[in-house]
Enzyme design. Structure first.
Site, short mmCIF file in Angstrom:
data_model
loop_
_atom_site.label_atom_id
_atom_site.label_comp_id
_atom_site.label_asym_id
_atom_site.label_seq_id
_atom_site.Cartn_x
_atom_site.Cartn_y
_atom_site.Cartn_z
N LYS A 122 0.01 3.66 -2.75
CA LYS A 122 -1.04 4.68 -2.68
C LYS A 122 -0.47 6.09 -2.54
O LYS A 122 -1.18 7.08 -2.79
CB LYS A 122 -2.00 4.35 -1.54
CG LYS A 122 -2.81 3.08 -1.86
CD LYS A 122 -3.49 2.47 -0.65
CE LYS A 122 -4.16 1.15 -1.05
NZ LYS A 122 -4.64 0.37 0.09
N SER A 159 0.80 -1.23 0.00
CA SER A 159 0.00 0.00 0.00
C SER A 159 0.83 1.28 0.00
O SER A 159 0.26 2.37 -0.07
CB SER A 159 -0.96 0.01 1.20
OG SER A 159 -2.02 -0.90 0.99
N LYS A 191 2.69 6.27 6.10
CA LYS A 191 1.81 5.35 5.36
C LYS A 191 2.33 3.94 5.54
O LYS A 191 3.52 3.67 5.32
CB LYS A 191 1.79 5.72 3.87
CG LYS A 191 0.91 4.78 3.03
CD LYS A 191 -0.55 5.11 3.23
CE LYS A 191 -1.47 4.05 2.62
NZ LYS A 191 -1.57 2.82 3.47
N SER A 219 -6.21 3.43 4.14
CA SER A 219 -5.67 2.65 3.02
C SER A 219 -6.78 2.03 2.18
O SER A 219 -6.69 0.88 1.74
CB SER A 219 -4.71 1.56 3.53
OG SER A 219 -3.74 1.24 2.58
#
Length: 302
Positions: A82, A79, A252, A139
């Protein structure tokens, strides 16, 4: 005799610079698989166990690499992908107050992938800016797919834009095939490339605002009259990630079985900002947070 005096002066000058901690001659110091760079204004990062297979620590402003453990090793970014998705969206959208429909087909494609979601529903009309936060904080894969379809018409075409941007900013060892980071053997990057990505993205004020947010409530919709409360996957770890002499600014997380635990984070220590990217820590959502433990131990050494 004169030549000997000159040589002696050079030696004395070099010893003086070394004692002072000068970085005229930067030196990479190996510690096992990791490499730590000695710089004048930082204490040397001590030898320590890093759970992550790859880790890169850099000064945000200069881009100077302070620690590099297998930073050019191929990894699955999960992720952390992203970051690129949201970056392209904030760079491309001029009016992010616009509402767009969350199409049913987005949710059908995610039904069997076990992807994380933000909580938006089929048929819901959502402001584009709320999709930024939905993609970054919890997420949410549905947010990424909707942004990709809105901006490029399909996720496949959006991936082409992702790769184009990656090449433009110097990510030489990255190939994106989707907007979410769901596992694909061809969806790869490196810790070094992801540090480049985050350092570039943080120059964008709109991206930076999203990245440093830990909690956000979306605008009310017909499906969520009070808005949807979105929380960062790092909410439970923000105190743990706070350096002793600074502040945690944002981060993140990423995880797939193949990628392991990943983390891209940003801190301020003694007035200087640093970016850390770690990837490939063995574990999952039921184990100890090894990616967070790595970040905590590395930041405490700065």
């Amino acid at each position: 005799m004169k030549r000997k005096r000159i040589c002696l002066m050079i030696i004395i000058l070099a010893i003086g610079l070394w004692a002072k901690g000068g970085d005229w001659f930067p030196k990479d110091i190996p510690f096992g698989d990791a490499v730590f760079r000695e710089v004048s204004n930082l204490r040397q990062v001590s030898d320590q166990k890093i759970y992550s297979d790859a880790a890169v620590l850099a000064e945000q402003k200069s881009g100077r690499i302070l620690m590099n453990k297998q930073g050019n090793r191929k990894i699955y970014p999960a992720s952390l992908t992203k970051i690129m998705t949201v970056l392209l969206a904030v760079e491309s959208v001029s009016n992010d107050e616009k509402e767009i429909l969350m199409n049913q087909d987005i949710f059908q494609s995610l039904a069997q992938s076990h992807a994380s979601v933000a909580g938006f529903l089929p048929g819901e009309r959502v402001k584009i800016k709320d999709l930024y936060y939905g993609a970054m904080l919890p997420s949410g894969a549905e947010c990424c797919l909707r942004l990709a379809n809105y901006l490029a018409g399909s996720e496949e075409k959006f991936a082409l834009l992702m790769n184009q941007k990656a090449r433009e900013i110097g990510m030489k060892h990255t190939n994106f095939v989707n907007s979410t980071g769901l596992h694909d053997p061809k969806h790869v990057s490196t810790a070094e490339d992801l540090e480049i990505l985050l350092r570039y993205a943080l120059k964008n004020p709109r991206f930076r605002k999203v990245f440093e947010t830990m909690q956000y409530r979306t605008e009310p919709t017909q499906k969520h009259p009070e808005g949807l409360l979105l929380q960062s996957t790092l909410t439970d770890y923000k105190d743990q990630l706070k350096p002793t002499n600074g502040s945690f600014l944002g981060g993140k997380t990423g995880y797939t079985k193949e990628a392991g635990l990943c983390l891209a984070s940003w801190v301020n220590i003694r007035g200087k900002r640093y970016i850390l990217v770690t990837a490939g820590a063995r574990g999952d959502h039921q184990t100890r947070p090894f990616h967070v433990l790595d970040a905590e131990s590395i930041y405490q050494e700065l």
